[in-house]
Design a protein around this motif. Structure first.
Motif, short mmCIF file in Angstrom:
data_model
loop_
_atom_site.label_atom_id
_atom_site.label_comp_id
_atom_site.label_asym_id
_atom_site.label_seq_id
_atom_site.Cartn_x
_atom_site.Cartn_y
_atom_site.Cartn_z
N ALA A 8 2.90 2.24 2.03
CA ALA A 8 1.89 3.80 1.36
C ALA A 8 2.02 5.32 2.00
O ALA A 8 1.75 5.87 0.76
CB ALA A 8 0.76 3.21 0.87
N PRO B 28 -2.94 9.55 4.34
CA PRO B 28 -2.00 9.52 3.28
C PRO B 28 -0.60 10.14 3.71
O PRO B 28 0.20 9.69 3.27
CB PRO B 28 -2.68 10.20 1.95
N ARG C 137 2.78 8.62 2.74
CA ARG C 137 4.43 9.41 2.49
C ARG C 137 4.35 10.20 4.31
O ARG C 137 3.34 10.71 4.66
CB ARG C 137 3.79 10.88 1.94
#
Length: 237
Positions: free
Chosen positions: A59, A37, A61
């Motif tokens: 999606a 992530p 980061r």
């Protein structure tokens, strides 16, 4: 050199490492971005590879960290133009202390002090996940001039792999820049200033630019072409 010329020198470079489009795609495949992530690039420069990662995994980061304000400005501008939510942070990359699942550190181990210190420090940044690590190595025995340019801490490829293992990493992927990638990297690193010099031969800065260009080409073809390699390792813990 002033900021204007520093920015101009890199304008013809895709990224600040010897890497083809096809090779970059393979490295991003091996990094398996969908499972992480948060991706951070420590020593990102203008972050072109980071932008490619963001395009692949919207999606995700994505954060780039560097102390070069000129390069960061280029990265921020590119992110805006391409509609990518990539954060560029002005900081010493060695001070990053937030654990992440994915990271890049390509040609930036020097900010930690050495390859050994870099791989140990990056183990704290990526306690569990994947790291794309790029570093120079001696592909052939260096002459004294190459040693002076790149320093005595440069390792051979087996030494680099052993150093990664000593820091607790496992090698999931290993590839090295080929000669065409190196020649393209060196040529594009000079191209921006060569174009500027041709257009501004009477500029007061022209002599210094010409001297740098001539020295860089001379050092490359005489001292480290085929001697200095660049390894790309995708590492896991």
């Amino acid at each position: 050199m002033d900021d204007e010329l520093n920015a101009l020198r890199r304008t013809r470079m895709r990224w600040n490492t010897p890497l083809s489009e096809a090779h970059a795609s393979v490295l991003l495949d091996r990094l398996d971005l969908g499972e992480g992530p948060h991706l951070v690039d420590l020593g990102c420069g203008w972050g072109e590879l980071l932008l490619r990662a963001s395009e692949r995994a919207p999606a995700l980061r994505v954060t780039g960290v560097d102390a070069d304000e000129v390069a960061l400005a280029r990265g921020r501008s590119a992110a805006r133009e391409r509609g990518l939510a990539v954060e560029f942070t002005s900081s010493d990359a060695a001070t990053w202390d937030t654990p992440v699942e994915r990271a890049f550190c390509i040609g930036a181990a020097h900010v930690f002090g050495s390859t050994k210190a870099g791989l140990a420090g990056l183990a704290r940044v990526v306690p569990s996940g994947r790291l794309l690590y790029g570093d120079g190595f001696w592909a052939a025995p260096p002459n004294p001039a190459a040693l002076e340019i790149f320093g005595p801490d440069t390792l051979t490829l087996p030494e680099l792999v052993d150093t990664a293992a000593d820091a607790g990493w496992r090698v999931r992927h290993l590839s090295v820049a080929d000669q065409l990638e190196w020649d393209d990297f060196e040529s594009t690193s000079r191209a921006g200033w060569e174009e500027w010099l041709a257009a501004h031969p009477a500029d007061p800065r022209a002599g210094e630019v010409r001297e740098w260009l001539d020295r860089r080409l001379r050092e490359y073809v005489r001292d480290y072409r085929g001697v200095l390699g660049l390894a790309y390792l995708v590492l896991t813990r």
